[in-house]
Design an enzyme around this catalytic site. Structure first.
Site, PDB file in Angstrom:
ATOM      1  CG  LEU A  70      -1.970  -1.049   1.327  1.00 25.95           C
ATOM      2  CD1 LEU A  70      -2.711  -0.942   2.669  1.00 25.95           C
ATOM      3  CD2 LEU A  70      -2.949  -0.928   0.184  1.00 25.95           C
ATOM      4  CG  HIS A  97       9.171  40.707  11.215  1.00 25.41           C
ATOM      5  ND1 HIS A  97      10.126  40.618  10.234  1.00 25.41           N
ATOM      6  CD2 HIS A  97       9.794  41.145  12.342  1.00 25.41           C
ATOM      7  CE1 HIS A  97      11.288  41.000  10.731  1.00 25.41           C
ATOM      8  NE2 HIS A  97      11.120  41.314  12.005  1.00 25.41           N
TER       9      HIS A  97
END
Ligand code: FAD
Length: 563
Positions: free
Chosen positions: A140, A542
Site C-alpha cells: 500500500l 515577521h
C-alpha cells in the site's frame, strides 16, 4: 453470548451507523470490524471482542444510536451452543474470506494500484458513497510511500541535520565529542516512517469499507478485470498503476553496483564515491544526500543545464551551490558505456564537447527518469489508447480514457510525475464519474526539489514564457536580506515572481530555506487569480521566510522596501 455496545463518545453530534457488510450467521474474528459509526469524534469502528458467529444485529444502516446501546450480539466460538453446532456439522458461512474465495465481484468503482493516486481515489470515492474495490500487487502507498517521496525525505532529513551539525559552532554550540552517520540506524528510521504511513492507509481503507484485493490486476476486456482466479466487474475503473524507473540502455547498465533510486534508498554503507547519471529531481536529491553523508559525488547530465523543467536562473543557482559543496557537475555529457575495473569499481565513459571522457566510482545511480507502468495490465485486451512514445495511457482533462468508463490517473497517464498531482487527478476522476466536471490545470501544480536549500516552482518558468511569446515582467528578492533566514544561517537563494503587466501571476520560483512550504501561498495566489498587487496588501508575519514573497511582490510594483 457477547453483547457489543456503543461506546460513550463525548460531543453533541448524533452517532450514525455506517454501512453494514455482515449478516446474522456470519463468522467474525477477534477484533474484526463489523461496521463503523460516525460520531462527533470521527468514525468509530465497532469490533467483535472475540471470534464468533453473529447472532443478532440490532441496528440498521443510518440508525442513530445512543451510548451503551447494544448493537450486535455475537456467539463466541468455543461456547456451548457453538460446540453443539460443530458436532452436528452445521456449515458456516465464510464471508470473511471474500477476497480469496469470491469468484466474481461486482462494484461501483474498481481502482487498480494503491499509490497516492489510487488509494486517495478509492477513499474519496467511498466517502462520496461509492462501493469500491482496490487492487494492489505490492505494498500500500505505491512508489511514493515505499520507494519514493517519503523514504527520500527521511534520508534528506538526516542529511540536513548532519549539515546543520557541521555549522553548530556558528550558533555558539561546541560539539566536542564529534558526530557521525550510522547508516543502519538511518535505514531503520526510514523504514519505521514508511511502515507507520503504510499501516495508516490500511486503517483508512478498512474504515471506509474499501475491499482490498491483493494481486496483479489484468484486463480481460474493457469491462472485466482478473486477479488470480477472481473476476471483477465494475461500473467504472480507475487505473493508477504508476511508473517504473526508465533506465538508460547502455552497455554495462546491468553491472552489479549500478543502482536505481530504489537501491540507492537502501544502502547500508556510504559509498566513497558515487556517479549519478541524470541531473533531474531524483538525481539532484540523491547528490545532496550522499554529498552530505561524505561520498564524493559526480553528476552527469545530458542536457546543458540541470533540472530542464525549472526556471534556468534557479537551476543555475543550485548548480553553483552544488559545486561549492563539492559535487562535480558535468552537463552536456552523453553516457556511452559502463564498465568495471579489476578492483570492481565502475567506469562511466561519456562524451563531452566531442571528447570521450571517463570517471571511476564505487557505485553508480541511474536517475534517468520514469516511465508509465502498464506491464502485465493486459491493455492489449482492451481498446484503450496509449501514447506510443511515452507509454502513457491517453486521457482527457477529466482523466477519462477513450473507453468511457475507464479513467487513468497519476504517473501512468501524466508527463508530470508527482504524488500530489496523482492524488488530485484521482479526485477529478471520481468527481467526473459522479457527474461533476472539475478541471485541473497542470500550470497550477507546484514541484519541489529537496536539495539543500530547497527549490520550488509553480506556473511558467521564464524560458517557457519566452518560448510562448507571453509578455511578462519579473521581480526577485534574495534571502540574504531576510531576517529569519539570517537567524537560520540559511541566507542563500531568492524568490522570483513572474506576472503580466497587470500583475496577473504567471509563475513563481523559489530557491532557499522553507521553499517547499512557501510555494503553497504562491500556488493559492496563482490558482485563485490573486494578483501581485493584492499580495502586497496581504500582511505576512515577521520574522518569517515568507516575507521574501511580500518583498518580491512589492518590488514588482516598484515599491520594494528592503532592497
Ligand atoms: P505509484 O505510486 O507508482 O503507485 C502505483 C501502484 O500500482 C504501485 O503500488 C504498484 O505496485 C501498483 N500496480 C502497478 N501495476 C499493478 C497491477 N497490474 N495490479 C495491481 N497493482 C498494480 N513525488 C512528489 O510529489 N514528491 C516527491 O518528493 C517525490 N519524490 C520521489 C522520489 C523518488 C526516489 C521517486 C522514485 C519518486 C518520487 N516522487 C515524488 C514521484 C511519486 O512517487 C510518484 O509521482 C507517485 O508515487 C505516483 O503515484 P501513482 O499513484 O500514480 O503511482
Amino acid at each position: 453470548m457477547l453483547e457489543i455496545k456503543m461506546p460513550v463518545i463525548p460531543g453533541n453530534k448524533p452517532n450514525i451507523v455506517g454501512k453494514i457488510d455482515y449478516s446474522v450467521g456470519d463468522k467474525v474474528d477477534k477484533d474484526q470490524v463489523i461496521f463503523s459509526v460516525e460520531t462527533a469524534k470521527g468514525n468509530r469502528q465497532i469490533k467483535s471482542k472475540e471470534a464468533g458467529i453473529i447472532k443478532e444485529i440490532l441496528v440498521e444502516e443510518g440508525n442513530e444510536v445512543k451510548a451503551n446501546e447494544v448493537l450486535v450480539i455475537v456467539e463466541e466460538i468455543g461456547s456451548e451452543e457453538e460446540t453443539i453446532k460443530q458436532e452436528n456439522n452445521i456449515p458456516e458461512k465464510k464471508v470473511l474470506e471474500v477476497e480469496i474465495n469470491e469468484k466474481e465481484i461486482s462494484k461501483d468503482l474498481l481502482v487498480i494500484g494503491a499509490g497516492p493516486g489510487g488509494y486517495v481515489a478509492a477513499i474519496y470515492a467511498a466517502k462520496r458513497g461509492l462501493d469500491v474495490a482496490l487492487i494492489e500487487k505490492n505494498s500500500l502507498g505505491g512508489t511514493c510511500l515505499n520507494v519514493g517521496c517519503i523514504p527520500t525525505k527521511s534520508l534528506v532529513q538526516t542529511a540536513d541535520y548532519f549539515e546543520a551539525l557541521k555549522s553548530m559552532n556558528k550558533f555558539g554550540i561546541e560539539l566536542n565529542s564529534g558526530f557521525e552517520i550510522d547508516m543502519k540506524k538511518v535505514q531503520a528510521r526510514k523504514n519505521e516512517v514508511v511502515s507507520t504511513l503504510v499501516s495508516g492507509i490500511d486503517f483508512l481503507l478498512k474504515k471506509n469499507n474499501i475491499q482490498l484485493i491483493s494481486g496483479n490486476a489484468e484486463f480481460v476486456d474493457n469491462e472485466t478485470v482478473k486477479v488470480n482466479e477472481t473476476i471483477i466487474k465494475a461500473k467504472n475503473i480507475v487505473i493508477a498503476t504508476g511508473s517504473v524507473p526508465a533506465t538508460l540502455n547502455v552497455k554495462g547498465g546491468d553491472l552489479p553496483g549500478v543502482m536505481d533510486s530504489t537501491d540507492a534508498l537502501s544502502l547500508e554503507e556510504i559509498p566513497d564515491s558515487l556517479t549519478i547519471i541524470g541531473g533531474g529531481v531524483i538525481g539532484l536529491e540523491f547528490a545532496f544526500i550522499y554529498n552530505s553523508f561524505g561520498s564524493r559525488v559526480k553528476l552527469i547530465e545530458y542536457q546543458n543545464y540541470l533540472l530542464p523543467m525549472f526556471d534556468m536562473e534557479v537551476a543555475e543557482e543550485i548548480r553553483m551551490i552544488a559545486e561549492e559543496r563539492g559535487i562535480q557537475v558535468l552537463t552536456s555529457s552523453k553516457v556511452q558505456e559502463i564498465s568495471e575495473t579489476v578492483e570492481g569499481d565502475l567506469i562511466v565513459s561519456f562524451e563531452k564537447d566531442g571528447k570521450m571522457l571517463s570517471t571511476v566510482s564505487n557505485k553508480i545511480l541511474m536517475a534517468t527518469g520514469r516511465k508509465a507502468n502498464t506491464e502485465g495490465l493486459g491493455l492489449e485486451n482492451t481498446s484503450m489508447n496509449v501514447n506510443e512514445k511515452s507509454g502513457n495511457i491517453l486521457v482527457n482533462e477529466f482523466k477519462q480514457t477513450n473507453v468511457e468508463h475507464i479513467y487513468a490517473i497519476g504517473d501512468v497517464s501524466s508527463n508530470l510525475k508527482l504524488a500530489h498531482l496523482a492524488s488530485h487527478e484521482g479526485m477529478v476522476a471520481v468527481d467526473h464519474i459522479l457527474g461533476e466536471k472539475r478541471e485541473l490545470s497542470e500550470k497550477n501544480i507546484p514541484s519541489v526539489v529537496y536539495t539543500n536549500p530547497e527549490l520550488a516552482i509553480v506556473g511558467y518558468s521564464e524560458e517557457e514564457l519566452k518560448e510562448k511569446n507571453i509578455e511578462y515582467k519579473s521581480s526577485r528578492f534574495d534571502f540574504v536580506a531576510n531576517g529569519k533566514a539570517l537567524t537560520m544561517n540559511q541566507n542563500r537563494g531568492f524568490v522570483k515572481v513572474l506576472a503580466d503587466k497587470n500583475g496577473k501571476l504567471l509563475g513563481c520560483s523559489i530557491i532557499g530555506p522553507d521553499a517547499s512550504s512557501l510555494i503553497s501561498s504562491l500556488t493559492i495566489a496563482l490558482a485563485n487569480n490573486i494578483s501581485v498587487e493584492e499580495l502586497t496588501h496581504t500582511v505576512f508575519a515577521h520574522p518569517t521566510t515568507a516575507e521574501v514573497i511580500h518583498e518580491a511582490c512589492l518590488d514588482f510594483i516598484g515599491r520594494g522596501v528592503h532592497q
